[in-house]
Write an enzyme that holds these catalytic residues in place. Structure first.
Site, mmCIF file in Angstrom:
data_model
loop_
_atom_site.group_PDB
_atom_site.id
_atom_site.type_symbol
_atom_site.label_atom_id
_atom_site.label_comp_id
_atom_site.label_asym_id
_atom_site.label_seq_id
_atom_site.Cartn_x
_atom_site.Cartn_y
_atom_site.Cartn_z
ATOM 1 N N CYS A 76 6.263 22.666 6.339
ATOM 2 C CA CYS A 76 6.772 22.134 4.907
ATOM 3 C C CYS A 76 6.373 23.158 3.723
ATOM 4 O O CYS A 76 6.786 24.146 3.455
ATOM 5 C CB CYS A 76 6.008 20.827 4.849
ATOM 6 S SG CYS A 76 7.263 19.820 3.440
ATOM 7 N N HIS A 78 8.126 17.874 9.017
ATOM 8 C CA HIS A 78 6.649 17.557 10.029
ATOM 9 C C HIS A 78 6.696 17.222 11.261
ATOM 10 O O HIS A 78 6.676 16.116 11.490
ATOM 11 C CB HIS A 78 6.030 16.550 8.990
ATOM 12 C CG HIS A 78 5.708 17.041 7.614
ATOM 13 N ND1 HIS A 78 4.497 17.483 7.270
ATOM 14 C CD2 HIS A 78 6.398 16.669 6.480
ATOM 15 C CE1 HIS A 78 4.644 17.900 5.995
ATOM 16 N NE2 HIS A 78 5.593 17.375 5.511
ATOM 17 N N GLU A 138 4.533 17.367 13.271
ATOM 18 C CA GLU A 138 3.197 16.783 13.530
ATOM 19 C C GLU A 138 3.254 15.279 13.940
ATOM 20 O O GLU A 138 2.682 14.697 14.686
ATOM 21 C CB GLU A 138 1.944 17.219 12.944
ATOM 22 C CG GLU A 138 1.986 16.571 11.344
ATOM 23 C CD GLU A 138 2.865 17.495 10.447
ATOM 24 O OE1 GLU A 138 3.567 18.247 10.842
ATOM 25 O OE2 GLU A 138 2.507 17.424 9.117
#
Ligand code: GLN
Length: 558
Positions: free
Chosen positions: A387, A520, A522
């Site tokens: 990001c 993102h 993650e």
């Protein structure tokens, strides 16, 4: 539906989330489908407007919900896909009830906390528990409900009252209350008083726990267990020791050893439970404790004072390290220290095996992140930007390779001559909360084939899929006006959204690993299934990326 409600007492930060997730994992190992709800008794409608400094990271769901980080723990441990309704806040419940009142739905009645708010909470729980969240799309057998905060807070009392009523609504065989407590050790003695008081508070609210989880540094001793049993009105076998273990993945094993599944089976009259089999999970949890090799990754951020601010990023790095059978040695660097030439910070950057620059908001430290991106590009150091870390890659390349002096994101310099990252046109500037580009969106690898015949590393890490879905949370994006110049100038913008206008993935061919992603990744990483961009970073850091990709190509080819 069987409901397992978990409250906590004494202090916050006990690891209630991990305890609950581990209980869910154990039930899954017994062949049950599990779902999870988190109750947060604050007035914010969601966590989206809360600073990571204060409350830890904002977790993003597929549907764009911005929630408490515990939902991330559930998704990771239990392989679930939750919705915004799975995070109930005081703000959401009151908003809902007040909107109904304004519509005239209460037909002239006085609208009150009891019964209107308490009924709404119970309806919400019953409704949400039925939403399918597991991979097979089936409704769950068991719903775990975590009540945030600690018992005795003014804020959580309305939720506890709702749950007190709820046990009668669903019947005693469908409801069990668990309590997570702390057993501190003072002068070598395990102290039970805090637990006794916590349970007493709960009972004064009409709720009596059937299982007590005791967090402690060392295993609970027999007499301690007995004492808690005597004073808290539970059998001694229902007092469980959740002491410190080598890694959190061992907690489900710990609970299994104390027969938690049998206690739940009996109390909740569950008929279709099998013998627990934690399989690959248990193998991983036990193997991890033996690994000796470490991989050193440096995280460059701005909220490094509170590590929970980057919880999912840390977890994703850990999952990637697990896949590579390495221990993770995570080093923290404040981005501003790089701007100020703090020697120690630069030493960490120079000496680590890979760099991660995660997401962030606001000016402070951005130039430090750009400096880190420059260092990695010039020195062949593996780099992953997420990001804001992706936007730093673009700004750095424009400034230092494409000679666009002063190139910047308009988030930090509205008057830049080269606004290479700018505010997305459709985003509303006047309100906060739920108005970014949020949630799961498609990325297509439309520009993943390079002139020399090679294919994007990131695409290959995603098993050569043509398109992928990942979660987003941003307001700024690469300015379409500069896209061709950047791409032709060498920083390949390999992945784009379905319109082709929004840039999602940047990559530098010829570099060991230099990747930026606007999304993102993650949030979708799992302990046994690491997120591809993170996996790539760790593989490159230990020098195994090429070998891994070759092997993958062979597997896919066959
Ligand atoms: N501040 C940047 C934006 O809004 C990056 C956001 C983030 O890193 N999550 O686009």
């Amino acid at each position: 539906m069987k409901y397992i409600v978990v409250t906590g007492g004494v202090v916050s930060g006990l690891g209630k989330g991990v305890t609950i997730s581990s209980m869910g994992r154990l039930l899954q190992a017994c062949g049950l489908r599990v779902t999870a709800i988190k109750i947060d008794p604050y007035l914010n409608v969601d966590a989206g407007t809360m600073s990571p400094f204060e409350h830890g990271e904002v977790f993003v769901l597929n549907d764009g919900g911005e929630t408490d980080l515990d939902l991330g723990n559930y998704e990771r441990f239990l392989s679930l896909e939750l919705t915004q309704d799975h995070n109930i806040t005081t703000g959401k419940v009151y908003r809902h009830v007040i909107l109904q009142e304004r519509r005239g739905d209460y037909l002239g009645k006085t609208v009150q906390v009891v019964p209107h708010i308490t009924n709404e909470i119970q309806d919400w729980i019953e409704r949400t528990a039925k939403i399918p969240t597991s991979e097979d799309g089936e409704e769950a057998d068991v719903c775990l409900i975590e009540v945030g905060g600690t018992v005795g807070d003014i804020e959580s009392s309305v939720f506890l009252e709702a749950l007190r009523q709820f046990q009668f609504r669903v019947g005693p065989e469908n409801f069990i209350l668990c309590f997570v407590s702390l057993v501190p050790i003072l002068s070598d003695e395990q102290k039970t008083k805090p637990t006794q008081h916590g349970v007493k508070d709960l009972r004064s609210l009409g709720l009596s726990p059937s299982v007590i989880f005791c967090r402690c540094t060392e295993e609970l001793l027999g007499p301690t267990r007995q004492k808690i049993s005597d004073f808290c009105h539970v059998p001694a076998e229902h007092v469980l020791s959740v002491h410190d273990v080598k890694n959190v993945y061992q907690v489900p094993i710990l609970l299994q050893q104390q027969n938690l599944h049998l206690i739940l089976e009996k109390h909740l009259q569950i008929s279709k439970m099998t013998k627990p089999d934690l399989g690959a999970w248990a193998l991983m949890a036990n193997a991890m404790a033996q690994w000796s090799e470490t991989v050193q990754i440096c995280l460059i951020g701005k909220y490094t004072g509170l590590q929970d601010s980057y919880l999912s990023v840390i977890k994703a790095l850990r999952h990637a390290a697990i896949a590579c059978q390495h221990k993770l040695d995570l080093q923290w660097v404040e981005a501003t220290d790089l701007e100020n030439d703090v020697e120690e910070a630069w030493d960490k950057v120079r000496n680590c095996q890979g760099i991660i620059v995660p997401g962030g908001f606001g000016n402070r430290g951005f130039d430090g992140k750009v400096l880190a991106a420059k260092y990695c590009r010039e020195n062949n150091k593996p780099y992953l930007g997420v990001c804001l870390g992706f936007q730093a890659v673009v700004v750095e390349y424009c400034r230092n390779v494409l000679n666009m002096t002063g190139a910047n994101s308009t988030e930090f310099d509205e008057k830049s001559d080269y606004p290479v990252v700018f505010f997305m046109p459709e985003i509303d500037k006047t309100t906060m909360g739920g108005n970014m580009r949020l949630g799961s969106r498609v990325t297509k690898f439309t520009h993943a084939q390079f002139d020399d015949g090679s294919t994007s590393v990131l695409k290959r890490l995603y098993k050569n899929k043509e398109s992928i879905h990942e979660r987003h949370r941003h307001r700024y994006e690469v300015n379409p006006e500069y896209v061709d110049q950047i791409h032709e100038g060498g920083l390949k913008l390999v992945g784009r959204d379905e319109t082709g206008e929004r840039m999602e993935v940047a990559e530098l061919p010829g570099h060991p690993y230099y990747v930026g992603v606007q999304y993102h990744p993650e949030f979708k990483s799992r302990p046994l299934n690491p997120s591809p961009p993170f996996h790539g970073l760790v593989l490159a850091a230990i020098g195994k990326l090429d070998a891994y990709l070759e092997e993958e190509t062979m597997l896919l080819g066959n």
